[in-house]
Design an enzyme around this catalytic site. Sequence first.
Site, short mmCIF file in Angstrom:
data_model
loop_
_atom_site.label_atom_id
_atom_site.label_comp_id
_atom_site.label_asym_id
_atom_site.label_seq_id
_atom_site.Cartn_x
_atom_site.Cartn_y
_atom_site.Cartn_z
N ARG A 116 39.73 37.30 44.11
CA ARG A 116 38.90 36.11 44.12
C ARG A 116 38.09 36.04 42.83
O ARG A 116 37.53 37.04 42.39
CB ARG A 116 37.95 36.12 45.33
CG ARG A 116 38.65 35.93 46.67
CD ARG A 116 39.16 34.52 46.83
NE ARG A 116 39.80 34.28 48.13
CZ ARG A 116 41.09 34.36 48.36
NH1 ARG A 116 41.91 34.73 47.38
NH2 ARG A 116 41.58 34.12 49.57
N HIS A 165 46.25 31.10 39.02
CA HIS A 165 46.33 31.36 40.47
C HIS A 165 47.78 31.28 40.95
O HIS A 165 48.10 30.59 41.93
CB HIS A 165 45.45 30.38 41.25
CG HIS A 165 44.95 30.95 42.55
ND1 HIS A 165 43.66 30.82 42.98
CD2 HIS A 165 45.59 31.68 43.51
CE1 HIS A 165 43.51 31.41 44.15
NE2 HIS A 165 44.68 31.95 44.50
N LEU A 179 47.57 44.46 50.23
CA LEU A 179 47.85 44.20 48.81
C LEU A 179 47.43 45.38 47.94
O LEU A 179 48.13 45.75 46.99
CB LEU A 179 47.16 42.92 48.35
CG LEU A 179 47.57 41.65 49.10
CD1 LEU A 179 46.81 40.44 48.57
CD2 LEU A 179 49.07 41.42 49.00
N ASP A 186 44.09 36.38 37.61
CA ASP A 186 44.86 35.29 38.20
C ASP A 186 43.95 34.31 38.91
O ASP A 186 44.42 33.30 39.43
CB ASP A 186 45.90 35.85 39.19
CG ASP A 186 46.82 34.75 39.72
OD1 ASP A 186 47.42 34.05 38.89
OD2 ASP A 186 46.93 34.60 40.96
N ALA A 199 49.80 34.20 41.45
CA ALA A 199 50.32 35.47 41.96
C ALA A 199 51.05 35.30 43.29
O ALA A 199 51.95 36.07 43.62
CB ALA A 199 49.18 36.48 42.12
N THR A 240 43.37 39.89 40.93
CA THR A 240 44.24 38.92 41.60
C THR A 240 43.68 38.58 42.99
O THR A 240 44.41 38.11 43.85
CB THR A 240 45.68 39.48 41.74
OG1 THR A 240 45.63 40.75 42.42
CG2 THR A 240 46.33 39.65 40.39
N GLU A 257 38.27 26.59 40.14
CA GLU A 257 39.70 26.34 39.99
C GLU A 257 40.03 24.91 40.37
O GLU A 257 39.77 24.52 41.52
CB GLU A 257 40.50 27.33 40.86
CG GLU A 257 40.32 28.77 40.43
CD GLU A 257 41.01 29.76 41.35
OE1 GLU A 257 41.12 30.93 40.98
OE2 GLU A 257 41.45 29.35 42.46
#
Length: 315
Positions: free
Chosen positions: A237, A287, A162, A261, A289, A235, A266
């Site tokens: 943690r 969250h 990523l 994100d 992405a 994006t 959460e």
Amino acid sequence: MAIMRGVFLDTMTMKLEELDTSALESSLEQWDFFPTTAPAQVAERIAAADVVITNKVVLDRALIEGAGNLKLICICATGTNNIDLDAARERNIPVRNVQGYAGASVPQHTLALILALATRLHEYDRDVKAGRWSQSPIFCMLDYPVMELAGKTLGIIGYGNLGRRTAELGKALGMNLLVAESFTGEKRQGRVPLKQLLAEADVVSLHCPLTEETDQLVNRDFLVAMKPGALLINTARGGLVDEPALAAALRSGALGGAGLDVLSAEPPPANHPLLADDIPNLIITPHTAWISRESRQRLLNGVIDNIRQWRSAND
């Protein structure tokens, strides 16, 4: 051949109605699908299952030891922190996750956050809809400064798939690249110390895992060390960021903006420090992405492959 029973504990996380589930349904003889599963419901729902699929539902030692038929745990995600891996290993129950499924969607989302913050897209859009452009004495609005990304420096922390793809997108915009040294201490050519990256990068993007070394990596000292006016993107943690410290840095103007994100909790509580309405140039997405249909289908296909490989090896 024995009839194999499977249970998917939290299908709502995948929105299965948008995906091709035929291969999943045929991978075992019997399936139970549950949109969500509360902690008190887990033991009963996995009691007769040979295969359990979970995205975020926790399977602790007591649950794993109490599920007498359990033979395979499939995580519909990459992270394995919701499974007691030691308990599974002691019972010789393989735990299989899926990697690489979000290799297109997460970098795309990262770039979207960078572009929105750099252009102040969200703030101009808000003001136009509030009628402020209609009241302008000139043809445009110049209320918020726009950062031109060409020629600026993108700093990447975490250079896996990523991080590398995000770096490629940054280069396509004409950005220069800095990559932080690994937290393992391994020296690699072309990497720079974190301190140097923070001092020079106009945009810092996090793509590292959450470990003991990276827990609340972005703390007050980290933020102070960043280039004044720089942008922070996360994006990866939520636990990578000291959230009250980030809120303070944005309010003070020391940080130019942040795009997140992920958060440490959460869904977040209503009083989360980053949900206050007085924090400037902050974008938070829930969250999302990874949630493109294509990404979710690749993830589901990965779970199906894990089940098929396990059955092939054990039939």
